[in-house]
Design a protein around this motif. Structure first.
Motif, PDB file in Angstrom:
ATOM      1  N   LEU A 123       0.831  -1.091  -0.003  1.00 20.72           N
ATOM      2  CA  LEU A 123       0.058   0.026   0.030  1.00 20.72           C
ATOM      3  C   LEU A 123       0.789   1.449   0.079  1.00 20.72           C
ATOM      4  O   LEU A 123       0.412   2.276  -0.735  1.00 20.72           O
ATOM      5  CB  LEU A 123      -0.880   0.207   1.119  1.00 20.72           C
ATOM      6  CG  LEU A 123      -1.884  -1.168   1.203  1.00 20.72           C
ATOM      7  CD1 LEU A 123      -2.780  -1.008   2.569  1.00 20.72           C
ATOM      8  CD2 LEU A 123      -2.858  -1.156   0.180  1.00 20.72           C
ATOM      9  N   GLY A 124       1.858   1.485   0.967  1.00 20.48           N
ATOM     10  CA  GLY A 124       2.761   2.427   0.807  1.00 20.48           C
ATOM     11  C   GLY A 124       3.511   2.725  -0.258  1.00 20.48           C
ATOM     12  O   GLY A 124       3.256   3.822  -0.850  1.00 20.48           O
ATOM     13  N   VAL A 125       4.130   1.807  -1.039  1.00 22.24           N
ATOM     14  CA  VAL A 125       4.884   1.920  -2.127  1.00 22.24           C
ATOM     15  C   VAL A 125       4.178   2.169  -3.273  1.00 22.24           C
ATOM     16  O   VAL A 125       4.156   2.874  -4.207  1.00 22.24           O
ATOM     17  CB  VAL A 125       5.728   0.693  -2.487  1.00 22.24           C
ATOM     18  CG1 VAL A 125       6.623   0.874  -3.820  1.00 22.24           C
ATOM     19  CG2 VAL A 125       6.792   0.559  -1.427  1.00 22.24           C
ATOM     20  N   GLY A 126       3.017   1.433  -3.392  1.00 26.30           N
ATOM     21  CA  GLY A 126       1.976   1.645  -4.490  1.00 26.30           C
ATOM     22  C   GLY A 126       1.369   3.112  -4.488  1.00 26.30           C
ATOM     23  O   GLY A 126       1.334   3.756  -5.688  1.00 26.30           O
ATOM     24  N   THR A 127       1.130   3.521  -3.288  1.00 29.22           N
ATOM     25  CA  THR A 127       0.821   5.113  -2.969  1.00 29.22           C
ATOM     26  C   THR A 127       1.626   5.914  -3.566  1.00 29.22           C
ATOM     27  O   THR A 127       1.428   6.929  -4.166  1.00 29.22           O
ATOM     28  CB  THR A 127       0.232   5.264  -1.793  1.00 29.22           C
ATOM     29  OG1 THR A 127      -0.627   4.295  -1.454  1.00 29.22           O
ATOM     30  CG2 THR A 127      -0.336   6.589  -1.467  1.00 29.22           C
ATOM     31  N   PHE A 128       2.963   5.446  -2.952  1.00 36.87           N
ATOM     32  CA  PHE A 128       4.094   6.484  -3.495  1.00 36.87           C
ATOM     33  C   PHE A 128       4.122   6.367  -5.093  1.00 36.87           C
ATOM     34  O   PHE A 128       4.318   7.772  -5.647  1.00 36.87           O
ATOM     35  CB  PHE A 128       5.240   5.946  -2.986  1.00 36.87           C
ATOM     36  CG  PHE A 128       6.487   6.529  -3.438  1.00 36.87           C
ATOM     37  CD1 PHE A 128       6.920   7.798  -2.620  1.00 36.87           C
ATOM     38  CD2 PHE A 128       7.456   6.033  -4.455  1.00 36.87           C
ATOM     39  CE1 PHE A 128       8.231   8.360  -2.980  1.00 36.87           C
ATOM     40  CE2 PHE A 128       8.533   6.763  -4.790  1.00 36.87           C
ATOM     41  CZ  PHE A 128       8.929   7.813  -3.910  1.00 36.87           C
ATOM     42  N   VAL A 129       4.159   5.282  -5.428  1.00 34.83           N
ATOM     43  CA  VAL A 129       4.107   5.448  -7.274  1.00 34.83           C
ATOM     44  C   VAL A 129       3.046   5.953  -8.011  1.00 34.83           C
ATOM     45  O   VAL A 129       3.149   6.924  -8.591  1.00 34.83           O
ATOM     46  CB  VAL A 129       4.549   4.008  -7.764  1.00 34.83           C
ATOM     47  CG1 VAL A 129       4.375   4.078  -9.221  1.00 34.83           C
ATOM     48  CG2 VAL A 129       5.696   3.404  -7.380  1.00 34.83           C
ATOM     49  N   ALA A 130       1.811   5.696  -7.295  1.00 33.13           N
ATOM     50  CA  ALA A 130       0.516   6.216  -8.045  1.00 33.13           C
ATOM     51  C   ALA A 130       0.464   7.849  -7.785  1.00 33.13           C
ATOM     52  O   ALA A 130      -0.017   8.636  -8.761  1.00 33.13           O
ATOM     53  CB  ALA A 130      -0.566   5.632  -7.306  1.00 33.13           C
ATOM     54  N   VAL A 131       0.942   8.128  -6.423  1.00 32.20           N
ATOM     55  CA  VAL A 131       0.827   9.631  -6.248  1.00 32.20           C
ATOM     56  C   VAL A 131       1.698  10.379  -7.319  1.00 32.20           C
ATOM     57  O   VAL A 131       1.435  11.382  -7.691  1.00 32.20           O
ATOM     58  CB  VAL A 131       1.036   9.880  -4.790  1.00 32.20           C
ATOM     59  CG1 VAL A 131       1.353  11.379  -4.604  1.00 32.20           C
ATOM     60  CG2 VAL A 131      -0.016   9.488  -3.945  1.00 32.20           C
ATOM     61  N   GLY A 165       4.963   9.697   1.726  1.00 33.81           N
ATOM     62  CA  GLY A 165       5.688   9.649   3.064  1.00 33.81           C
ATOM     63  C   GLY A 165       4.814   8.887   4.093  1.00 33.81           C
ATOM     64  O   GLY A 165       5.238   8.079   4.687  1.00 33.81           O
ATOM     65  N   ILE A 166       3.564   9.726   4.341  1.00 37.30           N
ATOM     66  CA  ILE A 166       2.801   9.172   5.451  1.00 37.30           C
ATOM     67  C   ILE A 166       2.096   7.460   5.249  1.00 37.30           C
ATOM     68  O   ILE A 166       2.359   6.550   6.135  1.00 37.30           O
ATOM     69  CB  ILE A 166       1.310  10.025   5.545  1.00 37.30           C
ATOM     70  CG1 ILE A 166       1.956  11.276   6.099  1.00 37.30           C
ATOM     71  CG2 ILE A 166       0.572   9.481   6.484  1.00 37.30           C
ATOM     72  CD1 ILE A 166       0.666  12.398   5.968  1.00 37.30           C
ATOM     73  N   CYS A 167       1.986   7.197   4.063  1.00 43.69           N
ATOM     74  CA  CYS A 167       1.577   5.776   3.781  1.00 43.69           C
ATOM     75  C   CYS A 167       2.748   4.832   3.996  1.00 43.69           C
ATOM     76  O   CYS A 167       2.564   3.880   4.442  1.00 43.69           O
ATOM     77  CB  CYS A 167       1.041   5.766   2.122  1.00 43.69           C
ATOM     78  SG  CYS A 167      -0.615   6.625   1.723  1.00 43.69           S
ATOM     79  N   VAL A 179       5.129   0.906  10.098  1.00 44.77           N
ATOM     80  CA  VAL A 179       4.619   0.550  11.476  1.00 44.77           C
ATOM     81  C   VAL A 179       3.804  -0.786  11.394  1.00 44.77           C
ATOM     82  O   VAL A 179       3.936  -1.704  12.383  1.00 44.77           O
ATOM     83  CB  VAL A 179       3.663   1.596  11.942  1.00 44.77           C
ATOM     84  CG1 VAL A 179       3.061   1.059  13.150  1.00 44.77           C
ATOM     85  CG2 VAL A 179       4.386   2.885  12.269  1.00 44.77           C
ATOM     86  N   GLY A 180       3.268  -1.132  10.178  1.00 39.64           N
ATOM     87  CA  GLY A 180       2.506  -2.516  10.331  1.00 39.64           C
ATOM     88  C   GLY A 180       3.695  -3.771  10.107  1.00 39.64           C
ATOM     89  O   GLY A 180       3.315  -4.751  10.746  1.00 39.64           O
ATOM     90  N   ILE A 181       4.743  -3.237   9.425  1.00 39.07           N
ATOM     91  CA  ILE A 181       5.766  -4.397   9.297  1.00 39.07           C
ATOM     92  C   ILE A 181       6.567  -4.586  10.722  1.00 39.07           C
ATOM     93  O   ILE A 181       6.834  -5.507  11.042  1.00 39.07           O
ATOM     94  CB  ILE A 181       6.972  -4.042   8.316  1.00 39.07           C
ATOM     95  CG1 ILE A 181       6.117  -3.898   6.798  1.00 39.07           C
ATOM     96  CG2 ILE A 181       8.079  -4.939   8.665  1.00 39.07           C
ATOM     97  CD1 ILE A 181       7.210  -3.621   5.866  1.00 39.07           C
ATOM     98  N   ALA A 182       6.583  -3.460  11.432  1.00 36.63           N
ATOM     99  CA  ALA A 182       7.283  -3.400  12.805  1.00 36.63           C
ATOM    100  C   ALA A 182       6.415  -4.280  13.729  1.00 36.63           C
ATOM    101  O   ALA A 182       6.957  -5.082  14.513  1.00 36.63           O
ATOM    102  CB  ALA A 182       7.707  -2.157  13.133  1.00 36.63           C
TER     103      ALA A 182
END
Length: 421
Positions: free
Chosen positions: A52-60, A305-307, A313-316
């Motif tokens: 979700l984080g990287v996908g949002t990063f690329v999409a954004v 960055g927030i994503c 945090v989810g991985i941790a």
């Protein structure tokens, strides 16, 4: 120490040195893979945060670049095709009110590159007078809106999108007919919802038939809160422009012709006195669009960055839970000779692999989202290659950083304490 005992201790130390615990990269990869495949559901949920984080990063970033491209085209298509001519009047008293000739529209429209052109000015009503939907003394809606006297070319140059009806034309202007076109905002204030009943409005007590309601315009957005009447009608009823409200001309041009039209318009309007007019060419759109796209980039980078932070945090959290669940396994490994750094490397390898996997999947999903959105809106998708190349590395870094604390916790577990549980 000498003698047989000392010799035996020396042999024991050498044997321990020879058989010291080691963890090769191949074994590390195998252990990390086994740890992830042992609980595939939990591993998938752990990687989901990075996806979700990287996908949002690329999409954004992709959507930002694509939107910036559309902003550039919009600026070029509208801002760069608009010219305004102001009446300065000079110092001659005969031009005190209106220096534009009666055929100003036709003179400018003959210039190569001009689409539409028209003269307009704001009508100054007497104090306390406004626009009403019924004569004074009857129950009616009243709005203190702007009344604009305009030639037909102004409405054509503004690019109106009509909600109902039509705009007035050269016939209405030539015959000085009392008709009006109202913007959607003004129509709402006056309570006009339909033209089927041929509604009339009253401006300073004079009746005007509403023949059109403008819902949106490409240029001169203040028309949406105004009542527009033919120029000749305004001159007949209220006279020409007053002092301080000099007339202006709105010109729409073909793409690339605005700067040239701005240089030629004053001479075309009055070859003897071009100094009576001042042309306002379109501003350079690069500075404005640079500021807009810069703001978009900063905003969307913050969102990405927030994503990523949420994914980390989810991985941790998931990795820390895995450490607690595998306490017995960690203790057994320590008892069999695994060192603290080996445990640390194993958990970092697992979290890094999950982060990389999430980064790859997220990059693919983000790219598909950008392309799909662009195709749906008939845009040209724009994705920087550096974004696509950096996204998996960002996923790896996110996974490693997120796994630092859980891996450190795992390395601190003592074998005796672990095997007691």
């Amino acid at each position: 120490m000498t003698g047989p005992v000392g010799f035996a201790l020396q042999r024991l130390r050498r044997r321990r040195a020879v058989h010291a615990s080691r963890l090769s990269p191949r074994d590390l990869l195998a252990e990390a893979t086994a740890g992830m495949l042992q609980r595939p559901g939990r591993s998938a949920l752990t990687a989901l945060g990075t996806v979700l984080g990287v996908g949002t990063f690329v999409a954004v970033l992709g959507l930002t670049s694509t939107t910036s491209q559309q902003i550039d085209e919009r600026f070029n298509a509208l801002t760069a095709t608009e010219v305004t001519i102001e009446d300065t009047g000079g110092d001659q008293p005969e031009y005190l009110q209106n220096a534009f000739p009666a055929d100003a529209d036709a003179r400018v429209e003959r210039l190569n590159g001009v689409r539409d052109a028209g003269v307009y000015w704001s009508v100054r009503l007497p104090e306390g007078k406004g626009v009403r939907s019924a004569p004074v003394g009857e129950a009616a809606e009243e709005a203190q809106g702007q009344v604009i006297a305009a030639s037909p070319g102004v409405l054509a140059a503004a690019g109106p999108h009509l909600q109902q009806g039509r705009v007035f034309d050269a016939y209405h202007d030539r015959k000085a007919q009392q008709v009006a076109v109202v913007g959607s905002g003004m129509a709402a204030r006056l309570g006009i919802t339909t033209l089927e009943t041929a509604p009339a409005i009253f401006i300073d007590g004079d009746a005007f038939t509403v023949i059109g309601i403008v819902e949106e315009v490409d240029r001169k957005s203040d028309l949406l809160l105004s009542v527009v009447v033919p120029r000749t009608t305004a001159q007949h009823v209220w006279g020409g422009p007053r002092s301080g409200d000099r007339a202006k001309m709105l010109i729409s041009t073909q793409l690339g012709a605005a700067q040239q039209i701005a240089k030629e318009a004053a001479l075309a309007l009055d070859p003897a006195h071009p100094d009576y007019f001042r042309a306002i060419p379109p501003p350079d759109p690069r500075s404005l669009r640079t500021a807009v796209t810069s703001d978009l980039d900063q905003l969307f980078l913050l969102l990405a960055g927030i994503c990523l932070l949420i994914g980390a945090v989810g991985i941790a959290n998931t990795t820390l839970v895995a450490v607690l669940e595998r306490t017995g396994e960690i203790g057994l490994r320590r008892a069999l000779g695994a060192r603290s750094r080996h445990i640390t490397l194993q958990f970092l390898a697992e979290s890094g692999a999950l982060g990389t996997l999430g980064g790859l999947v997220g990059t693919s999903l983000g790219t598909f989202a950008v392309v799909g959105t662009a195709m749906a809106r008939e845009w040209t998708p724009v994705i920087h290659p550096a974004t696509v190349m950096a996204a998996p590395a960002i996923g790896l870094l996110t996974g490693v950083v997120a796994g630092l604390y859980p891996a450190w916790r795992a390395s601190r577990i003592q074998p005796v304490e672990a095997l007691r549980r």
